[in-house]
Write a protein that holds these residues in place. Structure first.
Motif, PDB file in Angstrom:
ATOM      1  N   VAL A 106       0.834  -1.205   0.000  1.00  0.00           N
ATOM      2  CA  VAL A 106       0.000   0.000   0.000  1.00  0.00           C
ATOM      3  C   VAL A 106       0.867   1.253   0.000  1.00  0.00           C
ATOM      4  N   ALA A 107       1.889   1.268   0.861  1.00  0.00           N
ATOM      5  CA  ALA A 107       2.738   2.455   0.947  1.00  0.00           C
ATOM      6  C   ALA A 107       3.503   2.692  -0.346  1.00  0.00           C
ATOM      7  N   GLY A 108       4.063   1.640  -0.926  1.00  0.00           N
ATOM      8  CA  GLY A 108       4.866   1.800  -2.128  1.00  0.00           C
ATOM      9  C   GLY A 108       4.055   2.108  -3.369  1.00  0.00           C
ATOM     10  N   TYR A 109       2.848   1.559  -3.473  1.00  0.00           N
ATOM     11  CA  TYR A 109       2.066   1.758  -4.693  1.00  0.00           C
ATOM     12  C   TYR A 109       1.369   3.118  -4.725  1.00  0.00           C
TER      13      TYR A 109
ATOM     14  N   THR B 245       4.179   8.408   3.216  1.00  0.00           N
ATOM     15  CA  THR B 245       4.793   9.125   4.335  1.00  0.00           C
ATOM     16  C   THR B 245       4.181   8.708   5.666  1.00  0.00           C
ATOM     17  N   ALA B 246       2.862   8.670   5.730  1.00  0.00           N
ATOM     18  CA  ALA B 246       2.192   8.319   6.981  1.00  0.00           C
ATOM     19  C   ALA B 246       2.493   6.883   7.400  1.00  0.00           C
ATOM     20  N   VAL B 247       2.425   5.965   6.448  1.00  0.00           N
ATOM     21  CA  VAL B 247       2.638   4.554   6.774  1.00  0.00           C
ATOM     22  C   VAL B 247       4.081   4.295   7.180  1.00  0.00           C
ATOM     23  N   MET B 248       5.015   4.818   6.427  1.00  0.00           N
ATOM     24  CA  MET B 248       6.417   4.511   6.697  1.00  0.00           C
ATOM     25  C   MET B 248       6.936   5.190   7.946  1.00  0.00           C
ATOM     26  N   ARG B 249       6.375   6.334   8.329  1.00  0.00           N
ATOM     27  CA  ARG B 249       6.781   6.935   9.607  1.00  0.00           C
ATOM     28  C   ARG B 249       6.330   6.048  10.762  1.00  0.00           C
ATOM     29  N   THR B 250       5.150   5.440  10.602  1.00  0.00           N
ATOM     30  CA  THR B 250       4.693   4.487  11.620  1.00  0.00           C
ATOM     31  C   THR B 250       5.590   3.262  11.657  1.00  0.00           C
ATOM     32  N   VAL B 251       5.997   2.796  10.476  1.00  0.00           N
ATOM     33  CA  VAL B 251       6.907   1.652  10.396  1.00  0.00           C
ATOM     34  C   VAL B 251       8.244   1.987  11.041  1.00  0.00           C
ATOM     35  N   ASP B 252       8.722   3.201  10.852  1.00  0.00           N
ATOM     36  CA  ASP B 252       9.991   3.611  11.464  1.00  0.00           C
ATOM     37  C   ASP B 252       9.928   3.542  12.987  1.00  0.00           C
ATOM     38  N   VAL B 253       8.775   3.892  13.542  1.00  0.00           N
ATOM     39  CA  VAL B 253       8.602   3.773  14.995  1.00  0.00           C
ATOM     40  C   VAL B 253       8.716   2.312  15.422  1.00  0.00           C
ATOM     41  N   GLY B 254       8.096   1.418  14.634  1.00  0.00           N
ATOM     42  CA  GLY B 254       8.192  -0.004  14.944  1.00  0.00           C
ATOM     43  C   GLY B 254       9.612  -0.533  14.851  1.00  0.00           C
ATOM     44  N   LEU B 255      10.367  -0.049  13.869  1.00  0.00           N
ATOM     45  CA  LEU B 255      11.753  -0.480  13.725  1.00  0.00           C
ATOM     46  C   LEU B 255      12.634   0.036  14.857  1.00  0.00           C
ATOM     47  N   ALA B 256      12.238   1.157  15.469  1.00  0.00           N
ATOM     48  CA  ALA B 256      13.046   1.733  16.547  1.00  0.00           C
ATOM     49  C   ALA B 256      12.915   0.968  17.855  1.00  0.00           C
ATOM     50  N   ILE B 257      11.856   0.172  17.982  1.00  0.00           N
ATOM     51  CA  ILE B 257      11.638  -0.605  19.209  1.00  0.00           C
ATOM     52  C   ILE B 257      12.272  -1.982  19.050  1.00  0.00           C
ATOM     53  N   PRO B 258      13.112  -2.420  19.981  1.00  0.00           N
ATOM     54  CA  PRO B 258      13.684  -3.774  19.900  1.00  0.00           C
ATOM     55  C   PRO B 258      12.581  -4.820  19.767  1.00  0.00           C
ATOM     56  N   SER B 259      12.731  -5.709  18.794  1.00  0.00           N
ATOM     57  CA  SER B 259      11.657  -6.652  18.490  1.00  0.00           C
ATOM     58  C   SER B 259      11.333  -7.577  19.658  1.00  0.00           C
ATOM     59  N   LEU B 260      12.361  -8.029  20.392  1.00  0.00           N
ATOM     60  CA  LEU B 260      12.094  -8.930  21.518  1.00  0.00           C
ATOM     61  C   LEU B 260      11.343  -8.203  22.624  1.00  0.00           C
ATOM     62  N   LEU B 261      11.708  -6.949  22.880  1.00  0.00           N
ATOM     63  CA  LEU B 261      11.004  -6.169  23.896  1.00  0.00           C
ATOM     64  C   LEU B 261       9.553  -5.937  23.492  1.00  0.00           C
ATOM     65  N   LEU B 262       9.333  -5.618  22.215  1.00  0.00           N
ATOM     66  CA  LEU B 262       7.974  -5.425  21.727  1.00  0.00           C
ATOM     67  C   LEU B 262       7.169  -6.712  21.836  1.00  0.00           C
ATOM     68  N   ALA B 263       7.787  -7.843  21.511  1.00  0.00           N
ATOM     69  CA  ALA B 263       7.101  -9.128  21.619  1.00  0.00           C
ATOM     70  C   ALA B 263       6.729  -9.435  23.071  1.00  0.00           C
ATOM     71  N   MET B 264       7.612  -9.106  24.001  1.00  0.00           N
ATOM     72  CA  MET B 264       7.323  -9.333  25.424  1.00  0.00           C
ATOM     73  C   MET B 264       6.117  -8.509  25.878  1.00  0.00           C
ATOM     74  N   VAL B 265       6.056  -7.259  25.431  1.00  0.00           N
ATOM     75  CA  VAL B 265       4.924  -6.404  25.797  1.00  0.00           C
ATOM     76  C   VAL B 265       3.620  -6.963  25.224  1.00  0.00           C
ATOM     77  N   ILE B 266       3.671  -7.411  23.979  1.00  0.00           N
ATOM     78  CA  ILE B 266       2.466  -7.942  23.334  1.00  0.00           C
ATOM     79  C   ILE B 266       1.990  -9.215  24.029  1.00  0.00           C
ATOM     80  N   VAL B 267       2.921 -10.095  24.376  1.00  0.00           N
ATOM     81  CA  VAL B 267       2.541 -11.334  25.080  1.00  0.00           C
ATOM     82  C   VAL B 267       1.945 -11.009  26.435  1.00  0.00           C
ATOM     83  N   ALA B 268       2.520 -10.023  27.118  1.00  0.00           N
ATOM     84  CA  ALA B 268       1.972  -9.631  28.419  1.00  0.00           C
ATOM     85  C   ALA B 268       0.545  -9.124  28.298  1.00  0.00           C
TER      86      ALA B 268
END
Length: 293
Positions: free
Chosen positions: A117-120, A127-150
């Motif tokens: 969607v963002a690329g097409y 801009t809106a989608v990829m800035r949100t993606v950048d926020v996700g990339l800035a968070i360590p994936s294991l830490l994010l996974a721990m929060v989601i499981v909790a």
């Protein structure tokens, strides 16, 4: 005309067989790659038909055999309850690999759709989608996974979803880059120029030509997801005892590492072997893709 109709399928089958033969020959010429395939196939076989490899119960133990070292009767030894660790490792492959597969599919599907969607559509949507993606990339994936499981609750299924959600940003970034490259190509511009519908352009041209790098990332992500699933299981976010999940097997022996190291070391070796093997196979896929492209 009939000759062409009959020979074309035969030629296609011959070409496919030749490519398969060449692939097998290339694997056989590389000992590390061959060993990696053996490790992955054995792990898959454990997950699919565990009873073929062991008839011991992964849940029932014999207190008289507590902390038995690895030997002929118990290749991986036993734990403090006298349970056969080899049987627990074999039966635990199903939970670990199933969670890994779910995590990769979630990340591939959702991340691929976001990147598409963002690329097409580009511009403000991009801009809106990829800035949100950048926020996700800035968070360590294991830490994010721990929060989601909790938030979702402790279970192997929720670990799979959490690991998949934490990996969405990486797939979205790669997919978006590939879509932007394909959209700027001549054949897509020609399709838009003749008035083709957007859905047809996306399904026939953009999506098929954007998937190669994303699939290569998915192959690489398998090893990363195995490690993440096992790590969360080790930390106690997965299935509770006595479930034989690989990360939990390592955790169950951490208090006895000094005296009975095999309880944690051998399951840890399995995890490391599977992660390294999947990465080796993914690297070979990526290299062959780069050579053909």
């Amino acid at each position: 005309m009939s000759t062409l109709t009959l020979t074309a399928p035969g030629a296609a089958a011959t070409a496919t067989l030749r490519r398969l033969t060449d692939t097998v020959r290339d694997i056989a010429r590389q000992p590390t790659l061959l060993l990696s395939w053996v490790v992955v196939l054995v792990a898959v076989a454990w997950a699919v038909v565990p009873d073929v490899f062991t008839d011991a119960s992964p849940y029932e133990g014999d207190s008289a055999l507590s902390f038995a070292p690895p030997g002929w009767g118990h290749p991986f030894g036993t734990d403090r309850l006298g349970r056969d660790l080899y049987s627990r490792a074999v039966h635990g492959a199903s939970a670990t690999l199933t969670a890994t597969l779910i995590a990769v599919l979630v990340a591939l599907t959702v991340g691929g759709l976001i990147g598409l969607v963002a690329g097409y559509f580009g511009r403000h949507v991009d801009t809106a989608v990829m800035r949100t993606v950048d926020v996700g990339l800035a968070i360590p994936s294991l830490l994010l996974a721990m929060v989601i499981v909790a938030m979702l609750g402790y279970s192997t299924r929720n670990i799979a979803l959490a690991v998949g959600i934490a990996s969405i940003a990486s797939f979205a970034r790669v997919m978006r880059a590939e879509v932007v490259r394909v959209v700027s190509s001549d054949y897509v511009e020609a399709a838009d120029g003749v008035g083709a519908r957007r859905a047809a352009v996306v399904l026939k041209h953009v999506l098929p030509n954007s998937m190669s790098s994303v699939l290569a990332l998915a192959a690489l992500e398998i090893g990363t997801s195995v490690l993440a699933v096992a790590s969360l299981g080790f930390l106690g976010y997965g299935a509770p005892p006595p479930e034989p999940e690989w990360g939990l097997l390592v955790a169950e022996g951490r208090d006895f590492v000094g005296q009975y190291p095999w309880i944690s070391v051998l399951p840890g070796v399995l995890i490391a072997a599977l992660v390294l093997s999947s990465h080796r196979i993914a690297t070979s896929f990526r290299r062959s893709h780069q050579e053909t492209s």
